[in-house]
Design a protein around this motif. Structure first.
Motif, PDB file in Angstrom:
ATOM      1  N   VAL A  49      43.080  38.057  31.210  1.00  0.00           N
ATOM      2  CA  VAL A  49      42.071  39.002  31.676  1.00  0.00           C
ATOM      3  C   VAL A  49      42.168  39.140  33.186  1.00  0.00           C
ATOM      4  O   VAL A  49      42.222  38.146  33.904  1.00  0.00           O
ATOM      5  CB  VAL A  49      40.646  38.533  31.287  1.00  0.00           C
ATOM      6  CG1 VAL A  49      39.606  39.554  31.737  1.00  0.00           C
ATOM      7  CG2 VAL A  49      40.542  38.274  29.790  1.00  0.00           C
ATOM      8  N   GLY A  50      42.161  40.403  33.658  1.00  0.00           N
ATOM      9  CA  GLY A  50      42.266  40.635  35.088  1.00  0.00           C
ATOM     10  C   GLY A  50      41.370  41.747  35.572  1.00  0.00           C
ATOM     11  O   GLY A  50      41.024  42.666  34.821  1.00  0.00           O
ATOM     12  N   ALA A  51      40.995  41.655  36.838  1.00  0.00           N
ATOM     13  CA  ALA A  51      40.122  42.651  37.469  1.00  0.00           C
ATOM     14  C   ALA A  51      40.318  42.600  38.975  1.00  0.00           C
ATOM     15  O   ALA A  51      40.773  41.593  39.520  1.00  0.00           O
ATOM     16  CB  ALA A  51      38.663  42.373  37.113  1.00  0.00           C
ATOM     17  N   PRO A  52      39.930  43.662  39.659  1.00  0.00           N
ATOM     18  CA  PRO A  52      39.976  43.627  41.119  1.00  0.00           C
ATOM     19  C   PRO A  52      38.807  42.809  41.670  1.00  0.00           C
ATOM     20  O   PRO A  52      37.747  42.736  41.045  1.00  0.00           O
ATOM     21  CB  PRO A  52      39.834  45.104  41.509  1.00  0.00           C
ATOM     22  CG  PRO A  52      39.100  45.728  40.366  1.00  0.00           C
ATOM     23  CD  PRO A  52      39.512  44.961  39.140  1.00  0.00           C
ATOM     24  N   THR A  53      39.017  42.194  42.806  1.00  0.00           N
ATOM     25  CA  THR A  53      37.927  41.492  43.481  1.00  0.00           C
ATOM     26  C   THR A  53      37.140  42.520  44.283  1.00  0.00           C
ATOM     27  O   THR A  53      37.704  43.248  45.088  1.00  0.00           O
ATOM     28  CB  THR A  53      38.475  40.388  44.400  1.00  0.00           C
ATOM     29  OG1 THR A  53      39.164  39.425  43.575  1.00  0.00           O
ATOM     30  CG2 THR A  53      37.373  39.691  45.173  1.00  0.00           C
ATOM     31  N   HIS A  54      35.849  42.589  44.010  1.00  0.00           N
ATOM     32  CA  HIS A  54      34.932  43.484  44.718  1.00  0.00           C
ATOM     33  C   HIS A  54      33.854  42.642  45.365  1.00  0.00           C
ATOM     34  O   HIS A  54      33.234  41.815  44.689  1.00  0.00           O
ATOM     35  CB  HIS A  54      34.222  44.428  43.740  1.00  0.00           C
ATOM     36  CG  HIS A  54      35.051  45.543  43.227  1.00  0.00           C
ATOM     37  ND1 HIS A  54      34.496  46.643  42.629  1.00  0.00           N
ATOM     38  CD2 HIS A  54      36.390  45.758  43.208  1.00  0.00           C
ATOM     39  CE1 HIS A  54      35.446  47.484  42.260  1.00  0.00           C
ATOM     40  NE2 HIS A  54      36.604  46.950  42.599  1.00  0.00           N
ATOM     41  N   ALA A 100      43.207  33.963  33.715  1.00  0.00           N
ATOM     42  CA  ALA A 100      42.552  34.992  34.517  1.00  0.00           C
ATOM     43  C   ALA A 100      43.379  35.313  35.753  1.00  0.00           C
ATOM     44  O   ALA A 100      44.004  34.439  36.341  1.00  0.00           O
ATOM     45  CB  ALA A 100      41.164  34.505  34.933  1.00  0.00           C
ATOM     46  N   PHE A 101      43.340  36.591  36.135  1.00  0.00           N
ATOM     47  CA  PHE A 101      43.987  37.012  37.380  1.00  0.00           C
ATOM     48  C   PHE A 101      43.126  38.074  38.045  1.00  0.00           C
ATOM     49  O   PHE A 101      42.246  38.673  37.428  1.00  0.00           O
ATOM     50  CB  PHE A 101      45.412  37.523  37.129  1.00  0.00           C
ATOM     51  CG  PHE A 101      45.492  38.863  36.459  1.00  0.00           C
ATOM     52  CD1 PHE A 101      45.582  40.035  37.216  1.00  0.00           C
ATOM     53  CD2 PHE A 101      45.490  38.977  35.074  1.00  0.00           C
ATOM     54  CE1 PHE A 101      45.657  41.274  36.600  1.00  0.00           C
ATOM     55  CE2 PHE A 101      45.573  40.209  34.454  1.00  0.00           C
ATOM     56  CZ  PHE A 101      45.657  41.360  35.221  1.00  0.00           C
ATOM     57  N   ASP A 102      43.376  38.272  39.317  1.00  0.00           N
ATOM     58  CA  ASP A 102      42.718  39.360  40.032  1.00  0.00           C
ATOM     59  C   ASP A 102      43.678  39.982  41.022  1.00  0.00           C
ATOM     60  O   ASP A 102      44.776  39.474  41.253  1.00  0.00           O
ATOM     61  CB  ASP A 102      41.427  38.907  40.728  1.00  0.00           C
ATOM     62  CG  ASP A 102      41.624  37.871  41.833  1.00  0.00           C
ATOM     63  OD1 ASP A 102      42.754  37.700  42.346  1.00  0.00           O
ATOM     64  OD2 ASP A 102      40.640  37.212  42.203  1.00  0.00           O
ATOM     65  N   THR A 103      43.251  41.113  41.568  1.00  0.00           N
ATOM     66  CA  THR A 103      43.918  41.697  42.716  1.00  0.00           C
ATOM     67  C   THR A 103      42.918  41.631  43.852  1.00  0.00           C
ATOM     68  O   THR A 103      41.706  41.760  43.645  1.00  0.00           O
ATOM     69  CB  THR A 103      44.350  43.162  42.459  1.00  0.00           C
ATOM     70  OG1 THR A 103      43.242  43.910  41.991  1.00  0.00           O
ATOM     71  CG2 THR A 103      45.480  43.220  41.447  1.00  0.00           C
ATOM     72  N   ALA A 115      38.967  36.526  39.724  1.00  0.00           N
ATOM     73  CA  ALA A 115      39.650  35.679  38.737  1.00  0.00           C
ATOM     74  C   ALA A 115      38.904  34.369  38.493  1.00  0.00           C
ATOM     75  O   ALA A 115      38.833  33.896  37.360  1.00  0.00           O
ATOM     76  CB  ALA A 115      41.084  35.406  39.171  1.00  0.00           C
ATOM     77  N   LYS A 116      38.358  33.779  39.538  1.00  0.00           N
ATOM     78  CA  LYS A 116      37.602  32.534  39.356  1.00  0.00           C
ATOM     79  C   LYS A 116      36.367  32.778  38.501  1.00  0.00           C
ATOM     80  O   LYS A 116      36.024  31.969  37.638  1.00  0.00           O
ATOM     81  CB  LYS A 116      37.222  31.937  40.711  1.00  0.00           C
ATOM     82  CG  LYS A 116      38.398  31.332  41.438  1.00  0.00           C
ATOM     83  CD  LYS A 116      37.977  30.754  42.777  1.00  0.00           C
ATOM     84  CE  LYS A 116      39.177  30.209  43.522  1.00  0.00           C
ATOM     85  NZ  LYS A 116      38.829  29.690  44.845  1.00  0.00           N
ATOM     86  N   THR A 117      35.699  33.900  38.717  1.00  0.00           N
ATOM     87  CA  THR A 117      34.521  34.235  37.910  1.00  0.00           C
ATOM     88  C   THR A 117      34.924  34.504  36.467  1.00  0.00           C
ATOM     89  O   THR A 117      34.244  34.061  35.538  1.00  0.00           O
ATOM     90  CB  THR A 117      33.796  35.455  38.502  1.00  0.00           C
ATOM     91  OG1 THR A 117      33.442  35.178  39.857  1.00  0.00           O
ATOM     92  CG2 THR A 117      32.544  35.795  37.710  1.00  0.00           C
ATOM     93  N   ALA A 131      44.935  26.721  33.162  1.00  0.00           N
ATOM     94  CA  ALA A 131      45.543  26.868  34.488  1.00  0.00           C
ATOM     95  C   ALA A 131      44.565  27.518  35.459  1.00  0.00           C
ATOM     96  O   ALA A 131      43.613  28.170  35.061  1.00  0.00           O
ATOM     97  CB  ALA A 131      46.812  27.718  34.385  1.00  0.00           C
ATOM     98  N   ARG A 132      44.855  27.326  36.733  1.00  0.00           N
ATOM     99  CA  ARG A 132      44.047  27.964  37.773  1.00  0.00           C
ATOM    100  C   ARG A 132      44.227  29.471  37.719  1.00  0.00           C
ATOM    101  O   ARG A 132      45.317  29.950  37.398  1.00  0.00           O
ATOM    102  CB  ARG A 132      44.475  27.452  39.142  1.00  0.00           C
ATOM    103  CG  ARG A 132      44.111  26.005  39.383  1.00  0.00           C
ATOM    104  CD  ARG A 132      44.577  25.513  40.708  1.00  0.00           C
ATOM    105  NE  ARG A 132      44.419  26.554  41.756  1.00  0.00           N
ATOM    106  CZ  ARG A 132      44.749  26.395  43.013  1.00  0.00           C
ATOM    107  NH1 ARG A 132      45.271  25.264  43.410  1.00  0.00           N
ATOM    108  NH2 ARG A 132      44.576  27.362  43.880  1.00  0.00           N
ATOM    109  N   PRO A 133      43.191  30.216  38.057  1.00  0.00           N
ATOM    110  CA  PRO A 133      43.333  31.672  38.113  1.00  0.00           C
ATOM    111  C   PRO A 133      44.370  32.062  39.164  1.00  0.00           C
ATOM    112  O   PRO A 133      44.626  31.323  40.115  1.00  0.00           O
ATOM    113  CB  PRO A 133      41.952  32.151  38.534  1.00  0.00           C
ATOM    114  CG  PRO A 133      41.027  31.015  38.276  1.00  0.00           C
ATOM    115  CD  PRO A 133      41.848  29.773  38.387  1.00  0.00           C
TER     116      PRO A 133
END
Length: 166
Positions: A49-54, A100-103, A115-117, A131-133
């Protein structure tokens, strides 16, 4: 046989590009969050699961509106975000490993991470998150992705995630 599913939220297309690179590396189905199932199929054994950091975290309706106000084109994810999807996701009836991942902007040290959330919310839903995000970097709010980030995402998927598909 289990399969992998990649779910992403993306405003300007950067997170979508990372999700597609991960999906290709895993031979996984890749879906935008508005099309993601609220009940994971029984054959899904790996969820990414991934999302941008806002605003230093996972997007909310107000931060998505702010992003929409900055957009010069059509938004990739104009509807619900990952936060709302995870709020409606039905608890699991089977074991699923999740990552989890983010941009996010790469500009020195910045607090917060979508990603941490995401990882914290996945654990609360009883996913195994071993694993760590992971964060992938953009040059500014609308992007673009920094050079090499899709390749780095594919390498991360192959090295970290492939072993968790079974």
């Amino acid at each position: 046989m289990t399969r992998a599913l990649v779910v992403y939220e993306s405003m300007f297309g950067n997170t979508r590009a990372i999700a597609e690179a991960i999906g290709e590396a895993l031979a996984a189905e890749v879906v935008e969050v508005s099309q993601a199932p609220d009940v994971l199929p029984d054959d899904v054994g790996l969820l990414v699961v991934g999302a941008p950091t806002h605003a230093f975290g996972l997007s909310r309706p107000a931060t998505r509106k702010s992003a929409a106000d900055q957009a010069t084109g059509e938004l990739v994810s104009p509807g619900r975000g990952v936060r709302e999807w995870l709020d409606t996701l039905v608890p699991l009836g089977h074991h699923v490993t999740a990552h989890a991942f983010d941009t996010r902007i790469q500009a020195g040290w910045l607090p917060g991470s979508a990603a941490k959330t995401i990882a914290k919310r996945l654990r609360a839903l009883h996913f195994t998150v071993p694993a760590r995000p992971m964060s992938f970097h953009v040059g500014g709010t609308p992007g673009p992705l920094l050079v090499g980030e899709p390749a780095r995402a594919a390498a991360w998927a192959r090295s970290t995630l492939v072993g968790h598909q079974a």
